[in-house]
Motif scaffolding. Structure first.
Motif, short mmCIF file in Angstrom:
data_model
loop_
_atom_site.label_atom_id
_atom_site.label_comp_id
_atom_site.label_asym_id
_atom_site.label_seq_id
_atom_site.Cartn_x
_atom_site.Cartn_y
_atom_site.Cartn_z
N TYR A 139 20.92 23.76 -7.47
CA TYR A 139 19.72 23.65 -6.65
C TYR A 139 19.97 24.45 -5.38
O TYR A 139 20.98 24.24 -4.70
CB TYR A 139 19.41 22.18 -6.34
N CYS B 245 23.49 21.26 -12.31
CA CYS B 245 23.16 20.69 -13.61
C CYS B 245 23.77 21.58 -14.69
O CYS B 245 23.61 22.80 -14.66
CB CYS B 245 21.65 20.61 -13.81
N CYS C 43 23.69 16.23 -14.50
CA CYS C 43 23.44 16.65 -13.12
C CYS C 43 24.43 15.93 -12.21
O CYS C 43 24.56 14.70 -12.29
CB CYS C 43 22.01 16.34 -12.71
N VAL D 199 15.93 16.64 -9.04
CA VAL D 199 16.70 16.27 -10.23
C VAL D 199 15.91 15.29 -11.08
O VAL D 199 15.81 15.45 -12.30
CB VAL D 199 18.08 15.68 -9.85
#
Length: 167
Positions: A93, A101, A114, A136
Motif C-alpha cells: 500500500y 499483501c 496481508c 485492506v
C-alpha cells in the motif's frame, strides 16, 4: 580454483553473519483469505496453467483498482501435475510502506496474506493507519466476492487477526 572460490565465499558469510535481530522489523498478519486444497481438501481449483495466469491478471487488476502497487511478481514450477506452476505476487500500500499483501495462485490454491510492518525494530509499534486497514478490508471483501464467483461451491476462508497495537 573452485575450492578457493567456495572457501572465500564461506569465510565471507561466516564473518558477515546475519543481521542482528535488533535491526529486523517484525510483521504481523492483518487479514488472510484461502481457497482450495487446505480449506476443503479437494484437489484442483483451476484446471490449467493458463487459467492460473488469467486469474493472476484479474487479481493484479483488482489490487491496482484498490490503490495497491505491485512490488514483485514471480513464477515457480511444481514437480507434481497437481501444482503446475504458481504465480506469486506481492503488493504494497503506497506512501506508508507499512502494509503488504502477498498472493499465491496455483491450480490447487488461492491464498492472500496481508501483513503490517513495525515502524522501528523492536518497538512493537506499527505504522498502519485506519485508512490502511480500511483499504485492506475493502480489498479482502472484493477478493471474497471474486472467489465466490470464480470458485462457486468451494469453501472460502477469511481470517481477521487481532493486532498488537492500534494506532
Amino acid at each position: 580454483m573452485k575450492i578457493r572460490a567456495v572457501t572465500i565465499l564461506a569465510i565471507s558469510f561466516l564473518l558477515c553473519g546475519c543481521p542482528p535481530k535488533s535491526l529486523l522489523l517484525k510483521q504481523q498478519d492483518i487479514q488472510r483469505i484461502d481457497v482450495g486444497l487446505y480449506v476443503d481438501g479437494t484437489e484442483k481449483i483451476l484446471p490449467s496453467n493458463d487459467e492460473v495466469n488469467e486469474f493472476a491478471l484479474e487479481i493484479e487488476a483488482l489490487f491496482k483498482r484498490k490503490g495497491f502497487k505491485l512490488a514483485n511478481s514471480s513464477e515457480s514450477w511444481g514437480l507434481q501435475p497437481l501444482t503446475g506452476h504458481t504465480k506469486n505476487l506481492g503488493f504494497r500500500y503506497p506512501d506508508t510502506n507499512a502494509v503488504y499483501c502477498y498472493v499465491k495462485i496455483s491450480k490447487k490454491e488461492f491464498q492472500v496474506e496481508c501483513v503490517e510492518l513495525e515502524k522501528e525494530p523492536q518497538t512493537n509499534k506499527y505504522a498502519t493507519t485506519a485508512n490502511d486497514l480500511k483499504a485492506v478490508n475493502e480489498t479482502i471483501i472484493a477478493l471474497n466476492e471474486i472467489a465466490k464467483i470464480k470458485f462457486a461451491g468451494r469453501s472460502v476462508r477469511i481470517a481477521t487477526f487481532d493486532r498488537a497495537e492500534v494506532p
